[in-house]
Design a protein around this motif. Structure first.
Motif, PDB file in Angstrom:
ATOM      1  N   LEU A 168      -2.430   2.148  -2.429  1.00 41.59           N
ATOM      2  CA  LEU A 168      -1.751   1.019  -1.795  1.00 41.59           C
ATOM      3  C   LEU A 168      -2.755   0.086  -1.126  1.00 41.59           C
ATOM      4  N   LYS A 169      -3.748   0.640  -0.436  1.00 42.98           N
ATOM      5  CA  LYS A 169      -4.767  -0.182   0.205  1.00 42.98           C
ATOM      6  C   LYS A 169      -5.606  -0.900  -0.839  1.00 42.98           C
ATOM      7  N   SER A 170      -5.882  -0.212  -1.944  1.00 40.63           N
ATOM      8  CA  SER A 170      -6.642  -0.824  -3.025  1.00 40.63           C
ATOM      9  C   SER A 170      -5.864  -1.986  -3.648  1.00 40.63           C
ATOM     10  N   ILE A 191       2.148 -14.132  -3.638  1.00 42.05           N
ATOM     11  CA  ILE A 191       1.193 -13.042  -3.378  1.00 42.05           C
ATOM     12  C   ILE A 191       1.334 -12.534  -1.946  1.00 42.05           C
ATOM     13  N   GLU A 192       1.539 -13.451  -1.016  1.00 42.34           N
ATOM     14  CA  GLU A 192       1.706 -13.060   0.394  1.00 42.34           C
ATOM     15  C   GLU A 192       2.927 -12.165   0.566  1.00 42.34           C
ATOM     16  N   ASN A 193       4.003 -12.479  -0.146  1.00 40.50           N
ATOM     17  CA  ASN A 193       5.206 -11.644  -0.088  1.00 40.50           C
ATOM     18  C   ASN A 193       4.934 -10.243  -0.622  1.00 40.50           C
ATOM     19  N   GLN A 194       4.131 -10.181  -1.691  1.00 37.16           N
ATOM     20  CA  GLN A 194       3.765  -8.866  -2.236  1.00 37.16           C
ATOM     21  C   GLN A 194       2.924  -8.070  -1.235  1.00 37.16           C
ATOM     22  N   ILE A 195       2.025  -8.784  -0.567  1.00 36.15           N
ATOM     23  CA  ILE A 195       1.171  -8.126   0.437  1.00 36.15           C
ATOM     24  C   ILE A 195       2.020  -7.580   1.583  1.00 36.15           C
ATOM     25  N   LYS A 200       4.286  -2.880   4.394  1.00 41.51           N
ATOM     26  CA  LYS A 200       5.415  -2.115   4.919  1.00 41.51           C
ATOM     27  C   LYS A 200       5.346  -0.652   4.470  1.00 41.51           C
ATOM     28  N   LYS A 201       4.777  -0.418   3.317  1.00 40.09           N
ATOM     29  CA  LYS A 201       4.619   0.953   2.820  1.00 40.09           C
ATOM     30  C   LYS A 201       3.392   1.626   3.449  1.00 40.09           C
ATOM     31  N   PRO A 204       3.856   3.088   7.709  1.00 47.76           N
ATOM     32  CA  PRO A 204       4.328   4.450   8.039  1.00 47.76           C
ATOM     33  C   PRO A 204       3.364   5.543   7.611  1.00 47.76           C
ATOM     34  N   LEU A 205       2.669   5.334   6.488  1.00 46.56           N
ATOM     35  CA  LEU A 205       1.685   6.320   6.043  1.00 46.56           C
ATOM     36  C   LEU A 205       0.515   6.395   7.023  1.00 46.56           C
ATOM     37  N   ALA A 206       0.075   5.222   7.490  1.00 41.96           N
ATOM     38  CA  ALA A 206      -1.020   5.189   8.469  1.00 41.96           C
ATOM     39  C   ALA A 206      -0.600   5.870   9.776  1.00 41.96           C
ATOM     40  N   GLU A 207       0.662   5.684  10.179  1.00 42.74           N
ATOM     41  CA  GLU A 207       1.174   6.332  11.390  1.00 42.74           C
ATOM     42  C   GLU A 207       1.200   7.847  11.218  1.00 42.74           C
ATOM     43  N   GLU A 208       1.609   8.304  10.047  1.00 42.35           N
ATOM     44  CA  GLU A 208       1.662   9.750   9.784  1.00 42.35           C
ATOM     45  C   GLU A 208       0.262  10.361   9.818  1.00 42.35           C
ATOM     46  N   ILE A 209      -0.704   9.660   9.250  1.00 39.20           N
ATOM     47  CA  ILE A 209      -2.085  10.144   9.267  1.00 39.20           C
ATOM     48  C   ILE A 209      -2.619  10.178  10.695  1.00 39.20           C
TER      49      ILE A 209
END
Length: 332
Positions: A168-170, A191-195, A200-201, A204-209
């Protein structure tokens, strides 16, 4: 809803503040006025903790009623200059029971009776404790939500989160590069909307880590202290059951303490503690507080275990056996 989320919206917001009464007889009119204001559907309403350091017992009650009866986001004030740590924890627990997520931490005014508790001197100390309490609460919810019971499960969960996060970061990084090369505003907006969607994904993953890392740090800290306790117990066993009863003085502070014990009759553990205190005071001026604290904790535990094991009968009266086993236990 968090106040920061409300203020982040790209529109003006309206809020009101309620001052709980000092006298019980004035509670109903103030409550009625607050409820009338709540019917106007403000973005949020703050409830103070008692003007001039006065009574604060109605703060939670009013804040909870505004939220539960009218659906208005509540901001509860919490002051510390006139509150003990026990009282603050009690108030926070009551706020949690009503799911009030916003607290304004303040030092507050000195009460009229002049009674000041020494648990908190500044609002920064209260803020730090509230953040820590919130962090522990969120970590407990995280573990329960993901059914994590062991360290192995925690590590596996963190590994899985990293594996999901990396692509996702990549992808987001590639989109930013694509955004720089975009020629039209429509293309950039797309592109900004895609970013935004990818972010948003990622969040939460960063919070879990982050939860995994913080929990692992706490576990490592607990392990460190358990190892110190175990090491102090083993060394205390060697001194209290073998060396001291055999009148064998090992090297260092423990040896000096043993000699002074037989000269003065004072307990060896107490003597060791007294001798070490000046050394730790000097060390505190030259080393980090964390290093000094765990060292002092180890020394304190050693003193306790020496006195504890000294209460038992010596294992052997043979000086050679006492020196061998005492040296072995002390050396471990």
């Amino acid at each position: 809803m968090k106040i920061k989320e409300i203020l982040a919206q790209d529109k003006p917001v309206l809020s009101f503040e309620v001052f709980p009464p000092k006298e019980e007889s004035a509670f109903e009119p103030v409550e009625a006025a607050a409820f009338e204001i709540a019917k106007l559907s403000p973005a949020f309403m703050s409830v103070t903790y008692g003007a001039g350091g006065g009574t604060s017992k109605y703060t939670v009650e009013i804040a909870a009623d505004l939220k539960e009866k009218f659906g208005v986001t509540s901001l509860a004030h919490l002051t510390c200059v006139g509150s003990s740590q026990e009282h603050v924890h009690h108030v926070v627990e009551r706020l949690k029971e009503h799911d009030i997520q916003n607290i304004m931490a303040l030092r507050g005014d000195i009460p009229k009776d002049g009674v000041i508790h020494q648990d908190y001197r500044y609002a920064s100390e209260l803020i730090k404790e509230l953040k820590q309490m919130d962090e522990y609460s969120n970590q407990a919810k995280f573990l329960a939500r993901n059914k994590i019971d062991t360290e192995e499960q925690l590590l596996n969960f963190e590994k899985s989160a990293y594996e999901k996060l990396a692509p996702l970061k990549s992808e987001r990084e590639n989109l930013w590069k694509k955004h720089k090369r975009a020629k039209t505003e429509d293309e950039k907006k797309s592109i900004e909307n895609q970013i935004v969607e990818i972010s948003k994904k990622i969040t939460p993953l960063a919070e879990e880590i982050k939860h995994c890392d913080n929990i692992q740090k706490r576990m490592d800290k607990i392990k460190k202290y358990l190892i110190v306790v175990l090491g102090s117990a083993v060394m205390g066993m060697g001194l209290g059951l073998f060396l001291i009863p055999a009148q064998i003085a090992p090297g260092g502070i423990s040896g000096l303490s043993t000699v002074l014990h037989y000269l003065t009759g004072f307990p060896t553990g107490i003597i060791m503690l007294i001798i070490n205190i000046p050394i730790f005071i000097v060390g505190a001026l030259n080393f980090s507080k964390k290093y000094i604290f765990i060292s002092f904790f180890g020394m304190l535990m050693l003193s306790v275990f020496i006195e504890l094991f000294s209460m038992f009968m010596p294992v052997t009266n043979d000086v050679i056996l006492a020196s061998v086993f005492g040296g072995a236990f002390s050396g471990i």
